[in-house]
Design an enzyme around this catalytic site. Structure first.
Site, short mmCIF file in Angstrom:
data_model
loop_
_atom_site.label_atom_id
_atom_site.label_comp_id
_atom_site.label_asym_id
_atom_site.label_seq_id
_atom_site.Cartn_x
_atom_site.Cartn_y
_atom_site.Cartn_z
N LYS A 10 17.31 -58.45 17.18
CA LYS A 10 18.31 -57.38 17.33
C LYS A 10 19.27 -57.74 18.47
O LYS A 10 19.55 -58.92 18.68
CB LYS A 10 17.62 -56.04 17.53
CG LYS A 10 16.65 -55.70 16.40
CD LYS A 10 16.18 -54.27 16.45
CE LYS A 10 15.26 -53.99 15.28
NZ LYS A 10 14.88 -52.58 15.18
N HIS A 94 19.68 -54.08 6.99
CA HIS A 94 18.74 -53.40 7.87
C HIS A 94 19.11 -51.93 8.00
O HIS A 94 20.28 -51.55 7.94
CB HIS A 94 18.74 -54.06 9.26
CG HIS A 94 17.60 -53.60 10.12
ND1 HIS A 94 17.66 -52.43 10.84
CD2 HIS A 94 16.39 -54.15 10.36
CE1 HIS A 94 16.52 -52.28 11.51
NE2 HIS A 94 15.74 -53.31 11.23
N GLU A 165 10.87 -52.66 4.82
CA GLU A 165 10.78 -52.04 6.14
C GLU A 165 11.00 -50.53 5.99
O GLU A 165 12.15 -50.07 6.07
CB GLU A 165 11.84 -52.62 7.08
CG GLU A 165 11.66 -54.09 7.37
CD GLU A 165 12.55 -54.55 8.52
OE1 GLU A 165 12.12 -55.43 9.26
OE2 GLU A 165 13.67 -54.02 8.67
N GLY A 171 10.92 -48.56 14.89
CA GLY A 171 11.34 -47.94 16.14
C GLY A 171 10.19 -47.74 17.11
O GLY A 171 9.02 -47.75 16.73
N GLY A 230 9.91 -57.30 14.70
CA GLY A 230 11.01 -56.85 15.55
C GLY A 230 10.67 -56.92 17.03
O GLY A 230 10.40 -57.99 17.57
#
Length: 254
Positions: A10, A94, A165, A171, A230
């Site tokens: 990211k 995404h 995902e 998150g 991630g």
């Protein structure tokens, strides 16, 4: 099919930080020959990844791309630019790009076509916004795939990597979906992709709060062809723990 395990950073890690990350990770990964690995840094650090990974089996790539090959699109990066940097993978679709930047399946489809046109592999992210029963989630995901892959010739479908995902599992504070549910969905998606391709589909990998604890359960589930990691992977040692997860004798395949 060899397990495919990758990470997208990211908007994290400068070029200098990427250099330090790769100096730590690459030696740790040297012994793994039964899986394919890839790293997707931010644009400014792609050249750093190329310098560290060009003599290894680890692939590198980008987190987004513009669908046009060139033009007056200030601040954008095209597929030929990425291909020139040796990128093998490009992430598209995404949930953050969809939610924060309003990207539609039609725009994502154009990006997928550009990636394939320039000899790279799209990592197409799909996911349902909220928890649903497996059948409902699968129907939603197939509908999204139909739109995002609308321009892809069936012969090219095995080159597409689908990253499941679920939005609700992404998150800080979220947890990965349970492995059995993930396996059910992956197998359904692989069946749909295989029917559309007229043969073997490309890999369907799982992303969504993957860590070292959940990785073995996920990779042991038939239909889970790999993992897409991630925030947990921002520490190279953590990512090595996942990337080095022992592969079941079935390889996660049906």
């Amino acid at each position: 099919m060899r397990p495919l395990i990758g990470t997208s950073w990211k908007m994290n890690l400068t070029s200098s930080e990427a250099d330090a990350w790769l100096r730590t990770f690459v030696p740790l990964a040297a012994e793994w020959t039964d899986r394919d690995l890839f790293v997707l840094p931010p644009y400014p650090a792609i050249w750093v990844a190329r310098e560290h990974l060009r003599d290894t089996a680890i692939g590198w790539g980008a987190q987004d791309v513009h669908p046009a090959d060139s033009g007056a699109f200030t601040g954008s990066v095209s597929a030929p630019m990425l291909a020139d940097l040796g990128c093998r993978y490009v992430e598209v679709g995404h949930s953050e790009r969809r939610r924060l930047f309003g990207e539609t399946p039609e725009l994502i489809a154009a990006k997928v076509e550009a990636i394939l046109r320039w000899g790279m592999r799209p990592v197409l992210c799909i996911g349902e916004p909220e928890r649903r029963p497996v059948a409902e989630a699968t129907t939603f995901l197939v509908g999204d795939l139909e739109r995002c892959l609308a321009g892809v010739d069936p012969v090219d479908l095995p080159r597409v990597i689908v990253a499941y995902e679920p939005w609700w599992a992404i998150g800080e504070g979220s947890v990965a979906a349970d492995a059995a549910t993930v396996g059910d969905i992956h197998r359904s998606l692989a069946d749909w992709l295989g029917d559309r391709a007229g043969g073997s589909p490309g890999p369907v990998i799982y992303g969504g709060s993957v860590d070292a604890d959940s990785a073995p359960r996920l990779l042991a589930e038939p239909g889970v062809d790999g993992l897409f990691v991630g925030r947990y992977a921002l520490d190279p040692v953590n990512f090595a723990r996942i990337a080095g997860t022992p592969i079941p004798s079935s390889g996660g395949q049906p």
